[in-house]
Design an enzyme around this catalytic site. Structure first.
Site, short mmCIF file in Angstrom:
data_model
loop_
_atom_site.label_atom_id
_atom_site.label_comp_id
_atom_site.label_asym_id
_atom_site.label_seq_id
_atom_site.Cartn_x
_atom_site.Cartn_y
_atom_site.Cartn_z
N HIS A 49 0.82 -1.21 0.00
CA HIS A 49 0.00 0.00 0.00
C HIS A 49 0.86 1.27 0.00
CE1 HIS A 49 -3.88 1.96 0.75
NE2 HIS A 49 -3.21 2.80 1.52
N TYR A 52 4.25 0.61 -3.12
CA TYR A 52 4.00 0.30 -4.54
C TYR A 52 5.05 -0.66 -5.09
CZ TYR A 52 0.83 4.27 -4.27
OH TYR A 52 -0.18 5.11 -3.92
N GLU A 93 -8.46 7.60 -4.63
CA GLU A 93 -7.85 6.62 -3.74
C GLU A 93 -8.86 5.57 -3.33
OE1 GLU A 93 -4.27 7.80 -1.26
OE2 GLU A 93 -5.92 7.83 0.18
N HIS A 95 -10.56 2.66 -0.82
CA HIS A 95 -10.73 2.22 0.57
C HIS A 95 -11.52 0.92 0.55
CE1 HIS A 95 -10.37 4.12 4.79
NE2 HIS A 95 -9.19 3.83 4.30
N ASP A 117 -5.84 14.65 1.19
CA ASP A 117 -4.77 14.67 0.19
C ASP A 117 -4.85 15.95 -0.66
OD1 ASP A 117 -3.32 12.37 0.69
OD2 ASP A 117 -4.67 11.10 -0.47
N GLN A 240 -10.83 2.42 10.66
CA GLN A 240 -10.88 3.67 11.39
C GLN A 240 -12.29 4.24 11.43
OE1 GLN A 240 -9.60 2.93 8.56
NE2 GLN A 240 -7.51 3.65 8.28
N ASP A 268 -0.81 15.04 5.11
CA ASP A 268 -1.84 14.45 5.98
C ASP A 268 -1.36 13.12 6.50
OD1 ASP A 268 -2.34 13.04 3.39
OD2 ASP A 268 -3.96 12.17 4.58
N ASP A 492 -5.56 7.80 -11.59
CA ASP A 492 -6.00 6.42 -11.76
C ASP A 492 -6.06 5.70 -10.42
OD1 ASP A 492 -3.39 5.62 -11.06
OD2 ASP A 492 -2.75 5.69 -13.14
N ASN A 530 -3.38 5.72 -7.34
CA ASN A 530 -3.36 4.85 -6.18
C ASN A 530 -3.48 3.43 -6.68
OD1 ASN A 530 -5.78 3.59 -4.09
ND2 ASN A 530 -3.83 4.21 -3.21
#
Lengths: 732, 229
Positions: A49, A52, A93, A95, A117, A240, A268, A492, A530
Site C-alpha cells: 500500500h 508500490y 484513492e 478504501h 490529500d 478507522q 496528511d 488512476d 493509487n
C-alpha cells in the site's frame, strides 16, 4: 511506562508482512536487529500500500508530463493549470478492504482521506466523486454493503460541505468478496500557492494538528496489502472511524494558515499515520527528524510508541513551520478548537530519532526506508485473446424488449437512489448535477467550470487488458468532451487481485500499457493515482478495475452542453463509426447470458479526431445536446437523452445493418448530438474526416424505430428508475 | 440591505447564502463568528445550512447555545429579520425562536433533490415577491427535516397564517406523495408570530442563479432587499 520489548522472532516478522528477503534487507540497513517500533515502521513503509513495490515498475511507464501539468505523481495529489493563475488539484484513492469489513466507516474515511490529500496541497475541495463496485445483487451481503457505503460517503461528504457530483456504480459476482470503493476529490488552488510534502530546514518545528491519536486503524496499510480470508471480519478494529465535523474544521483551519506564509511543508496522516507522513516529508526534503511522542495528543492513556506511530486515527495532519511562527499558527487552530502540538523538529542527521518517556525508542535512517523500499518485477503472463464474435453468432431480440431489459439492468439503471443521498449542490456552483456524462462545477466566482468523471469498464479489461485500459481513459475523455470541456489530465485507481499470480500481474501490465497509449494519444497525462492489489477472496479475484478519474476545463460556461433533448423536431446525428460490436457488450450479458468475445477495439486516432470535432461543434454553438455512447450502445444513449429531456425520438437505422448489433453494439469513439438541422453538421463532419449519420428527429412520447416497434418513454423511464429503489427496499 | 451571516463550526452553506444576498443587495454581508458576543447593526441575520457542531447531540442544539445566539435572540425579539435555512432552521427551533421540532426524515435517509413548494402567504418580508399559492422549486438537502408539531400547535400556525411553505407536487397539490421527509401537514417553513423570523428546510440560495438550474429563490432575496433597504 516503558515500551514493550519482545524478542523479534521469525513469526513476529511474518506477522508484520515482511518476507525473509525483506527482513534480511532490514538487518542489512540497520546493522542490528530492529526493536518492535522499528519493525512496525518497516512493516508499514514497505507494505504494498505504501511502497508500490509490485506496481512501481509499470506505473513508471505512464506519461505524466504535459504543458498543463504543474505537479505529477509522487505528491499528495496531482496539480494542473486551469488558467487565470488557478490550478486544479486532484486524486483518487481506494478504501476497498475497510469498506467491505465496515461499509459505513470504511467508505466515510475513504472520502475523508482523499479530501485531506487535496486540501493538504492548499486547495479548497470543490467536488467529490466515487467509483463503486459491488457483488452480484443476489448475493446476501450486497444490499447491506450498498446501503452502508452510500450512507458513509454521504455522511462524510455532506457534512464537510463538498458536493458529490459524479460517480459510477457497477455490480458483478467477481466483487462478492471484495467490493471496490474508490473516492476522488478535486480542489481548486492558486497556482503559485501550492503546498508540498517537503520538510526542510534543520531546527524548524514539526507540528501535529487535528484529532487526537487513538488505537484505531493500527496496521490498516498492512491489511490493505493482503488477500481476504475467513477471518477478515475479525479485523474490524483495524477500520478507522471518521469524524467529518473535525475534518471540516481542519479544512478551514489549514486553508486559513496556508493563507499566511508560515508553512514550510505539510502532509496528511493517511495510511500508516504518523510513520509515513513523517518519513515521506523528511525523505522528500532530505532532512532528519527528531520526534518526542510525549507531546502527541492522544485519546487514551498508556499508548505505546508502536501504537502511536502506527495508528491510523483520522483527521490529523503533520506540518513543518517556519521558526518563530508557532504562536500565530496555534492561534488559528485554537480558534477552530483543534489540537495543535509541537512534536519535534527537523535535523540534518538524515535519521528518524524518536523519544518517548525519556527513552529513545527508534533510530532509523530515513532514505533507505522511504525511497529504497523493495521493488519487484513480478512474473506476468498476458491474457489470451478472445475469439471473434460476429453479429450473426448473437441472437437478435426484439429491440423494444431488449431496451426495456437493458435500461433496467443493475449496471444501466438510474443511480438516483444513490446520488440523492449525496449533497451534490452545496457550494452553489454545481452546474451539471449527477446523471449526465460528467459532473460540472463552476470555478467559484468565474465563468469557467471543471468537468469531472470516473470511468472504467472492468469486463473489457478482463477480456483484453490492453484494450480495456485504453477504453477506460477514452471513456473519461468522451464524458468530458460531451460537456464541451477540454480533457486535461487523469488520476488512476488501479484495483487488481494478487500480483503474485502471473495472470493477475499480466492484467496490471496490460492495463498500464493500454492506459499509457490512450493518455499519450488523447493528451491527458496521469498526475496522481493509487494502487490497490490483493483484492481476492480465496481463489476469486475481482475483475481488473483500473478506474480513471478525468478532469477537464470548460473556459466559457455559456457553451456548456448537456445530454437532455431540448426541443421537438430537432435532428439527431450520430458521430463516429458503428460496426455493431457485440463482444463483451451488456446486450450479450443481459439478454443472452454470455460474457464472451473481445471487447470493442479502441481506435485512439478516431477518439481524438471525433472528440476534437464534437468539442468544436459544442463551442461553436452548433449542437443543442450531446451524449457519449458507452455501455448498452446507441439505443440506450438515445433513451437516456430522451428521458433527460422528457421527449421522445423517431430514428431510422441504416437498412443494411443487423438491428441488434447496430442498436446495442458498443463501438467506441461515438457521440449523439442534436441540432435544429443535420445538414451543417454532416458537412462539417465530412470536412473533418469524421463519420456522421443523420439518425432521426426528436419529439413525441416514444422512441420509434422506422419499420419497427415504438417504445413508450414512460415505460422506459419506469423501468430505468425502478430497479435500484426496489432492489434496496426489498426485504433481506 | 446590510446582512450578517452567522458562521458556526460546521456551517457549510455560509458562503452560498452570502453570495445570494450580495447578488441581490450589492452589499457584502458581515460574516460573524459564533464565538462573538454581538452581531453588528444589520437589517437581516441569516443562519446558514450545514452541520453545526457536526449535528452532535441533536441538529442545531449546540449551536443554539453559542455565544452569538444570545444577541441573535435579542435582535429577533426587537424585530430584526432573521432567516434560518436548513441547519439554520434547526438552530432557530433549538433556540426557542420557532416552535416545533425537526426529526429524522421518515425514510431515515439524507435527501438532496429539487422539491416543489407552495407559497402559503406572500404576507411577509420574505415572500412579498411571490403570489399566494404560487408553486416554486427549491432544493432540499437534509437528513433531519421532518417537521413535527402537535395538533394544537399546527392549528395555531395555520390560524395565524404562519406556515410559509408546504411541499407540493408538480401540479401544486399538497399531497402525501409530495412530502419528502414526513413533515406534519407538508410544512417546509414557518414564521414566528411577529413574522420577522423565518425558518425553512429548503435552500432558496441554491436556486437563485439560472446556471444552477433555476432562479425561484432569487425572489426571496430581492423581496428582502426591497423590504429592508
Amino acid at each position: 511506562m516503558s515500551e514493550p520489548n519482545p524478542e523479534i522472532t521469525d513469526a513476529l516478522v511474518a506477522e508484520h508482512g515482511l518476507n525473509a528477503e525483506e527482513y534480511a534487507r532490514v538487518l542489512e540497513i540497520l546493522g542490528r536487529t530492529p526493536n518492535l517500533v522499528e519493525l512496525g515502521i518497516f512493516s508499514v513503509m514497505w507494505s504494498e500500500h505504501c511502497s508500490y513495490k509490485s506496481s512501481k515498475k509499470w506505473l513508471k511507464t505512464l506519461p505524466t508530463d504535459a504543458p498543463q501539468v504543474i505537479q505529477g505523481p509522487g505528491e499528495n495529489a496531482g496539480v494542473i493549470d486551469i488558467g487565470d493563475g488557478q490550478a486544479a488539484v486532484f486524486k483518487m484513492e481506494s478504501h476497498n478492504h475497510p469498506s467491505f469489513i465496515e461499509p459505513y466507516q470504511g467508505a466515510a474515511t475513504g472520502v475523508g482521506g482523499i479530501l485531506r490529500d487535496v486540501f493538504t496541497m492548499g486547495a479548497r475541495p470543490v467536488a467529490n466523486l466515487n467509483a463503486l463496485r459491488f457483488g452480484d445483487p443476489g448475493h446476501p451481503k450486497t444490499r447491506h454493503l450498498v446501503s452502508g457505503v452510500v450512507a458513509g460517503i454521504g455522511g462524510y461528504g455532506n457534512c464537510v460541505g463538498v458536493p458529490t457530483v459524479a460517480g459510477e456504480v457497477n455490480f458483478h459476482p467477481a466483487y462478492n468478496g471484495n467490493i471496490l470503493v474508490n473516492a476522488m476529490t478535486v480542489g481548486v488552488a492558486e497556482a503559485d500557492r501550492i503546498f508540498y510534502a517537503k520538510a526542510h530546514g534543520a531546527g524548524n518545528p514539526v507540528v501535529y494538528v487535528g484529532s487526537k491519536t487513538g488505537r484505531d486503524g493500527i496496521h490498516g496499510a498492512t491489511m490493505a496489502s493482503a488477500s481476504f480470508d475467513e477471518d477478515s471480519a475479525e479485523k474490524r478494529p483495524t477500520v478507522q472511524v471518521g469524524d467529518p465535523f473535525t475534518e471540516k474544521l481542519l479544512i478551514e483551519a489549514c486553508l486559513e494558515l496556508m493563507a499566511t506564509d508560515a508553512v514550510v511543508g505539510i502532509q496528511d496522516m493517511g495510511a500508516a499515520g504518523l510513520t509515513s507522513s513523517s518519513f515521506e516529508m523528511a525523505s522528500k526534503g532530505g532532512s532528519g527528524v527528531a520526534l518526542n511522542l510525549d507531546h502527541v495528543p492522544v485519546r487514551e492513556d498508556g499508548m505505546s510508541a508502536y501504537e502511536i506511530m502506527l495508528s491510523e486515527s483520522q483527521e490529523r495532519m503533520l506540518m513543518v513551520l517556519k521558526p518563530g511562527r508557532e504562536a500565530e499558527a496555534k492561534a488559528i487552530f485554537d480558534k477552530w478548537d483543534l489540537d495543535f502540538a509541537i512534536v519535534g523538529e527537523l535535523t540534518d542527521s538524515g535519521r528518524m530519532v524518536i523519544q518517548k518517556g525519556g527513552e529513545q525508542v527508534c533510530d532509523l535512517p530515513i532514505d533507505p526506508l522511504a525511497e529504497a523500499a523493495p521493488e519487484y518485477d513480478r512474473p506476468w503472463e498476458s491474457t489470451p485473446a478472445q475469439p471473434d464474435l460476429t453479429a450473426d453468432q448473437v441472437p437478435a431480440h426484439d429491440p423494444a424488449q431488449a431496451l426495456q431489459t437493458l435500461i433496467a439492468c443493475p449496471d444501466l439503471c438510474s443511480r438516483r437512489w444513490v446520488w440523492e443521498q449525496y449533497d451534490h449542490m452545496v457550494g452553489a456552483d454545481t452546474v451539471q448535477r449527477p446523471g449526465g456524462d460528467a459532473g460540472m462545477v463552476r470555478v467559484h466566482g468565474t465563468d469557467k467550470a471543471l468537468a469531472v468523471t470516473v470511468d472504467c469498464t472492468p469486463r473489457y479489461v478482463l477480456a483484453d487488458p490492453v484494450q480495456g485500459g485504453r477504453q477506460a481513459v477514452a471513456e473519461a475523455y468522451r464524458n468530458i468532451t460531451a460537456t464541451g470541456a477540454q480533457p486535461l489530465a487523469i488520476t488512476d485507481n488501479m484495483n487488481f487481485g494478487n500480483p503474485e499470480k502471473p495472470r493477475v500481474m499480466g492484467q496490471f501490465v496490460g492495463a498500464c500499457q493500454g492506459m499509457g497509449e490512450a493518455c499519450r494519444a488523447l493528451g491527458t497525462p496521469v498526475v496522481s493515482g493509487n494502487v490497490s492489489l490483493y483484492n481476492e477472496t480465496g481463489e476469486t479475484a475481482i475483475l481488473p478495475t483500473p478506474a480513471i478519474g478525468g478532469v477537464g476545463l470548460l473556459d466559457d460556461l455559456s457553451k456548456m452542453a448537456t445530454v437532455a433533448f431540448k426541443a421537438d423536431d430537432e435532428a439527431i446525428v450520430l458521430i463516429g463509426e458503428t460496426h455493431g460490436h457485440l463482444g463483451q457488450s451488456l446486450y450479450l450479458r443481459e439478454l443472452c447470458g454470455r460474457e464472451d468475445g473481445p471487447p470493442p477495439p479502441v481506435d485512439l486516432e478516431a477518439e481524438r479526431r471525433n472528440g476534437d470535432f464534437v468539442r468544436e461543434l459544442i463551442r461553436g454553438g452548433w449542437v443543442t445536446a450531446c451524449h457519449d455512447l458507452s455501455d448498452g450502445g446507441l439505443l440506450v444513449a438515445l433513451a437516456e437523452m430522451a428521458m433527460a429531456g422528457d421527449r421522445g425520438a423517431a430514428i431510422q437505422p441504416p437498412e443494411q445493418a443487423a438491428p441488434h448489433a447496430w442498436l446495442f453494439g458498443e463501438d467506441q469513439a461515438r457521440y449523439l448530438v442534436t441540432a435544429p438541422q443535420a445538414g451543417d453538421i454532416l458537412q462539417a463532419a465530412q470536412a473533418a474526416g469524421v463519420a456522421a449519420y443523420a439518425l432521426g428527429r426528436t419529439g413525441g412520447p416514444a422512441l420509434k424505430l422506422a419499420g419497427g416497434p415504438s417504445i413508450s418513454l414512460q415505460r422506459v423511464r419506469a423501468a430505468h428508475e425502478g430497479w435500484l429503489p426496489s432492489f434496496m427496499s426489498a426485504a433481506g | 440591505m446590510q446582512a450578517a451571516v452567522i458562521v458556526f463550526p460546521g456551517s457549510n452553506c455560509d458562503r452560498d447564502i452570502a453570495v445570494a444576498l450580495e447578488r441581490a443587495s450589492g452589499q457584502r454581508p458581515h460574516m460573524v463568528w459564533h464565538k462573538d458576543s454581538t452581531v453588528p447593526e444589520v437589517d437581516l441575520i441569516a443562519l446558514p445550512g450545514g452541520f453545526s457542531y457536526g449535528d452532535y447531540l441533536r441538529c442545531g442544539a449546540i449551536a443554539a447555545h453559542s455565544p452569538v445566539m444570545r444577541d441573535v435572540k435579542a435582535r429577533a425579539q426587537k424585530g430584526t429579520a432573521v432567516l434560518g435555512i436548513c441547519n439554520g432552521f434547526q438552530v432557530l427551533i433549538e433556540s426557542g425562536l420557532l416552535p416545533g421540532g425537526l426529526l429524522r426524515n421518515e425514510s431515515l435517509k439524507y435527501i438532496c433533490k429539487d422539491v416543489g413548494l407552495e407559497v402559503e402567504t406572500h404576507d411577509s418580508i420574505f415572500t412579498r415577491r411571490y403570489r399566494n399559492g404560487q408553486r416554486v422549486v427549491f432544493p432540499i438537502a437534509h437528513g433531519d427535516g421532518n417537521y413535527f408539531i402537535d395538533e394544537d400547535g399546527r392549528r395555531r400556525l395555520e390560524d395565524e397564517e404562519r406556515i410559509a411553505f408546504r411541499y407540493c407536487d408538480a401540479m401544486g397539490q399538497v399531497t402525501p406523495e409530495a412530502n419528502p421527509n414526513g413533515s406534519v401537514a407538508n410544512i417546509a417553513g414557518i414564521y414566528n408570530r411577529e413574522r420577522n423570523v423565518l425558518g425553512m428546510m429548503p435552500h432558496p440560495e441554491r436556486l437563485a442563479d439560472p446556471l444552477l438550474g433555476g432562479r425561484d429563490g432569487a425572489a426571496m432575496f430581492d423581496g428582502l432587499v426591497e423590504a429592508l433597504a
